[in-house]
Design a protein around this motif. Structure first.
Motif: not given
Ligand code: SF4
Length: 238
Positions: A219-220, A203-213
């Protein structure tokens, strides 16, 4: 909700009152058709899994000495990966930045600190996960990886995943997610669900890059939903 989790949520900038139930982020039942990167890996041209051997030391030494793409010429050092070698969660980023190139470790600096806080928020200290990038060498000026660079380096990541055999993969950031899933779909449409990755259908989940956050704190809350999904998947796996 524990006091510790509340503290970590505050640390990554998420007010407690904004938290949503796990179900709002999707569920493991929504697993999409398998996405396999075998084709990308086979395009690597030169660094086959077989050449790595089956030990961490051989793999690490191979990466350290790698000159398979042009990025070797501008690196300070390779950034192999860090963490627990039998971790249940494997975090995959894009490539080393300046701090990582200098320190030889993925996800350090402010973005790394936020990633650590995000992981602690779901009860996983950094030492309990494995963290690596697709590229082991820093692209100049932090540019996006070229497809040929990613294709060349991906077999190293594939071997790391094979050695760790994690229960869940977390792709962090647009570049990582789009490369692993071989898609141009915007990250906003890739996150919040589960896809099946590789021959083991991990299983793979995608999330935002912390640099983007760090640049887009609103978006957090979505990233928190993604992490809740990871936690839910981990709780379901033996
Ligand atoms: S980025 Fe990967 S393939 Fe390119 S030189 Fe570094 S280790 Fe080798």
């Amino acid at each position: 909700m524990t006091a510790a989790r509340d503290r970590y949520l505050a640390e990554i900038g998420i007010p407690v009152w904004r938290l949503r139930p796990v179900a709002a982020a999707g569920s493991a039942a929504e697993v999409a058709p398998a996405v396999d990167i075998a084709a990308a890996a086979s395009a690597a041209g030169g660094s086959s899994d077989a050449a790595f051997g089956d030990s961490w030391s051989v793999l690490a030494a191979t990466v350290r000495a790698c000159t398979l793409c042009g990025l070797h010429g501008s690196r300070t050092q390779t950034v192999f990966g860090v963490g627990k070698r039998d971790a249940r969660l494997f975090v995959i980023g894009e490539a080393p930045g300046a701090d990582e190139d200098r320190q030889g470790e993925p996800f350090v600096g402010r973005a790394g600190q936020l990633l650590n806080a995000m992981l602690r928020a779901i009860g996983l200290p950094r030492s309990e996960v494995y963290i690596a990038n697709i590229l082991k060498c820093r692209p100049p000026n932090n540019r996006d990886p070229e497809p040929t660079e990613s294709a060349t380096c991906t077999p190293y990541l594939s071997q790391q995943i094979e050695l760790v055999r994690p229960r869940v993969l977390l792709a962090v950031g647009r570049v990582s997610a789009q490369w692993l899933l071989q898609t141009d779909t915007p990250i906003g449409r890739l996150r919040g669900r589960v896809v099946s990755y590789g021959a083991r259908n991990t299983p793979l989940v995608v999330t935002y890059h912390p640099a983007y956050l760090l640049r887009s704190p609103l978006e957090k809350a979505k990233a928190w939903n993604d992490l809740c999904l990871v936690k839910e998947l981990l709780s379901q796996s033996p």
